[in-house]
Design an enzyme around this catalytic site. Sequence first.
Site, PDB file in Angstrom:
ATOM      1  N   THR A  35       0.958  -1.298  -0.099  1.00 17.91           N
ATOM      2  CA  THR A  35       0.074   0.012  -0.143  1.00 17.91           C
ATOM      3  C   THR A  35       1.007   1.335   0.030  1.00 17.91           C
ATOM      4  O   THR A  35       0.316   2.219  -0.281  1.00 17.91           O
ATOM      5  CB  THR A  35      -0.921   0.114   1.414  1.00 17.91           C
ATOM      6  OG1 THR A  35      -0.127  -0.301   2.187  1.00 17.91           O
ATOM      7  CG2 THR A  35      -1.997  -0.964   1.114  1.00 17.91           C
ATOM      8  N   LEU A 124      12.581  -8.765   5.528  1.00 19.78           N
ATOM      9  CA  LEU A 124      12.813  -7.937   7.051  1.00 19.78           C
ATOM     10  C   LEU A 124      13.572  -6.543   6.638  1.00 19.78           C
ATOM     11  O   LEU A 124      14.054  -6.142   7.728  1.00 19.78           O
ATOM     12  CB  LEU A 124      13.309  -8.434   8.213  1.00 19.78           C
ATOM     13  CG  LEU A 124      12.510 -10.081   8.558  1.00 19.78           C
ATOM     14  CD1 LEU A 124      13.456 -10.806   9.595  1.00 19.78           C
ATOM     15  CD2 LEU A 124      11.214  -9.493   8.985  1.00 19.78           C
ATOM     16  N   SER A 126      16.630  -5.675   5.007  1.00 21.55           N
ATOM     17  CA  SER A 126      17.969  -5.881   5.301  1.00 21.55           C
ATOM     18  C   SER A 126      18.572  -4.413   4.241  1.00 21.55           C
ATOM     19  O   SER A 126      19.611  -3.757   4.712  1.00 21.55           O
ATOM     20  CB  SER A 126      18.571  -7.139   4.751  1.00 21.55           C
ATOM     21  OG  SER A 126      18.244  -7.349   3.477  1.00 21.55           O
ATOM     22  N   GLU A 159      17.443   3.449  -3.509  1.00 24.18           N
ATOM     23  CA  GLU A 159      16.888   2.040  -4.191  1.00 24.18           C
ATOM     24  C   GLU A 159      16.316   2.106  -5.470  1.00 24.18           C
ATOM     25  O   GLU A 159      16.470   1.265  -6.203  1.00 24.18           O
ATOM     26  CB  GLU A 159      16.011   1.559  -2.885  1.00 24.18           C
ATOM     27  CG  GLU A 159      16.008   0.087  -3.143  1.00 24.18           C
ATOM     28  CD  GLU A 159      15.614  -0.966  -2.042  1.00 24.18           C
ATOM     29  OE1 GLU A 159      16.122  -0.157  -0.878  1.00 24.18           O
ATOM     30  OE2 GLU A 159      15.237  -1.904  -2.246  1.00 24.18           O
ATOM     31  N   ASP A 171      10.129   0.667   4.230  1.00 31.58           N
ATOM     32  CA  ASP A 171      11.200   0.280   5.130  1.00 31.58           C
ATOM     33  C   ASP A 171      12.011   1.324   5.541  1.00 31.58           C
ATOM     34  O   ASP A 171      12.693   1.383   6.502  1.00 31.58           O
ATOM     35  CB  ASP A 171      12.124  -0.572   4.081  1.00 31.58           C
ATOM     36  CG  ASP A 171      11.052  -1.598   3.422  1.00 31.58           C
ATOM     37  OD1 ASP A 171       9.789  -1.842   3.943  1.00 31.58           O
ATOM     38  OD2 ASP A 171      11.610  -2.574   2.627  1.00 31.58           O
ATOM     39  N   TYR A 222       7.998  -7.516  -7.943  1.00 32.95           N
ATOM     40  CA  TYR A 222       7.629  -6.517  -7.334  1.00 32.95           C
ATOM     41  C   TYR A 222       7.337  -5.215  -8.284  1.00 32.95           C
ATOM     42  O   TYR A 222       6.155  -4.592  -8.115  1.00 32.95           O
ATOM     43  CB  TYR A 222       8.776  -6.032  -6.371  1.00 32.95           C
ATOM     44  CG  TYR A 222       8.342  -4.931  -5.526  1.00 32.95           C
ATOM     45  CD1 TYR A 222       7.976  -5.079  -4.322  1.00 32.95           C
ATOM     46  CD2 TYR A 222       8.491  -3.625  -5.848  1.00 32.95           C
ATOM     47  CE1 TYR A 222       7.608  -4.117  -3.481  1.00 32.95           C
ATOM     48  CE2 TYR A 222       8.186  -2.590  -5.071  1.00 32.95           C
ATOM     49  CZ  TYR A 222       7.860  -2.645  -3.631  1.00 32.95           C
ATOM     50  OH  TYR A 222       7.490  -1.668  -3.113  1.00 32.95           O
TER      51      TYR A 222
HETATM   52  C1  GLA Z   1       9.237  -3.957   0.292  1.00 35.98           C
HETATM   53  C2  GLA Z   1       9.292  -2.602  -0.144  1.00 35.98           C
HETATM   54  C3  GLA Z   1       8.418  -1.683   0.519  1.00 35.98           C
HETATM   55  C4  GLA Z   1       6.726  -2.151   0.378  1.00 35.98           C
HETATM   56  C5  GLA Z   1       6.882  -3.800   0.918  1.00 35.98           C
HETATM   57  C6  GLA Z   1       5.573  -4.151   0.452  1.00 35.98           C
HETATM   58  O1  GLA Z   1       9.645  -4.223   1.734  1.00 35.98           O
HETATM   59  O2  GLA Z   1      10.668  -2.027   0.135  1.00 35.98           O
HETATM   60  O3  GLA Z   1       8.163  -0.344   0.129  1.00 35.98           O
HETATM   61  O4  GLA Z   1       6.199  -1.901  -0.780  1.00 35.98           O
HETATM   62  O5  GLA Z   1       7.546  -4.324   0.007  1.00 35.98           O
HETATM   63  O6  GLA Z   1       4.546  -3.942   1.452  1.00 35.98           O
END
Ligand code: GLA
Length: 387
Positions: A35, A124, A126, A159, A171, A222
């Site tokens: 989201t 998680l 990294s 990134e 993240d 993704y």
């Molecule tokens: C990865 C991306 C985040 C987010 C999640 C899914 O961790 O880095 O920005 O989109 O996937 O919620």
Amino acid sequence: MPTAQEFADEFERRFGARPQVFRAPGRVNLIGEHTDYNEGFILPAALEYETWAAAVPRSDRKLIIHSRARNETRSFDLDAVSPQPLGDWTDYVYGTALTLERAGHRLTGADMMITSSVPIGAGLSSSAALEVSIGYALVSTAGISLDPVSLALTCQKAENDYVGMRCGIMDQYISCLGVAGHALLIDCRTLESRQVPIDAGVRIVVSNSMVHHQLAGGANEYNARRAACEEGVRLLQPALPAITALRDVTPELLEVHKGLLPELVYRRCRHIVTENARVLAAETALSGGDVVRFGDLMDQSHVSMRDDYEISCAEVDILVDLARKLPGVYGSRMTGGGFGGCTVSLVAADAVGAFIPALRNAYQTATGLVSTIFACSPGAGVGRLSV
Ligand code: GLA
């Protein structure tokens, strides 16, 4: 992991100077998956697993960085004419440095060393822990003060643009702004957040499926999900001219206009719009102490990720199903970008001791894989360690 003192001593032996040491955490997301790049809502917490970056400034414009995990030292020039991503861990380091520079922050060179307790490829975060620890170390070393939201945005840009992963802000944001003992409800449009304390009667348990997400789909999948969401917005806009992101679409509106979307794009959008609604309901539930409702929403979130967004995998589904059958479990779902990685479960505090070995055994029997499982206490965002 060494102690911070040992880490600084090791740096001193290698580089001949006493460093400053900075730390940035990984994260677990309780609910609100994918989201963030739809300008919606998320509810992550920082972990006590973190990446450390030790640094001393250099008088030239070179970055010399040693990775303890890989036992390798690499060097980069901040003035390189046409820097090229190399497709390895250094892209996160050099990409962050170059993005800071391009944002107008003049850095000094630095000798650096990194170490991390965040498992790689487990969902998680990294990568963000590495970017944020490096970014914070570089600005601190250069005497620049940067507010945490700007640091998070810069690391995200590194990134997106340098590594080529079109991630959202989750993240990097939680790695910069996490608060011990709390999850954060983050509005990814305004970048404002609210602290949500974790009920003392429950524990957050993270279980690793041991399926490495890069091998299982990774950045291409993704980025494809993100493209489908953008396609959805583009196709809905003629009927809903005020929308700029799926954040602006309610589940009801999507149903009214579903005829405008190909079936696959519709299902991708349905995950996002229902997930946003679930995050807001989950925050209300957690704030009101209704952990049963919170757990139900986690379960629904997993079904939506599995069937509509199609970012789960067989092993993760097994791990979630096994967890839900154990005593004291309120809810369980995949956490993070998907295609493997970890699940997060909400478990009654007095049931955790039995839950962990029971889940490990059941998962091993079902898949032959040995899951790493831990109960976590939300940690704090980026900072400096005293050494
Ligand atoms: C990865 C991306 C985040 C987010 C999640 C899914 O961790 O880095 O920005 O989109 O996937 O919620």
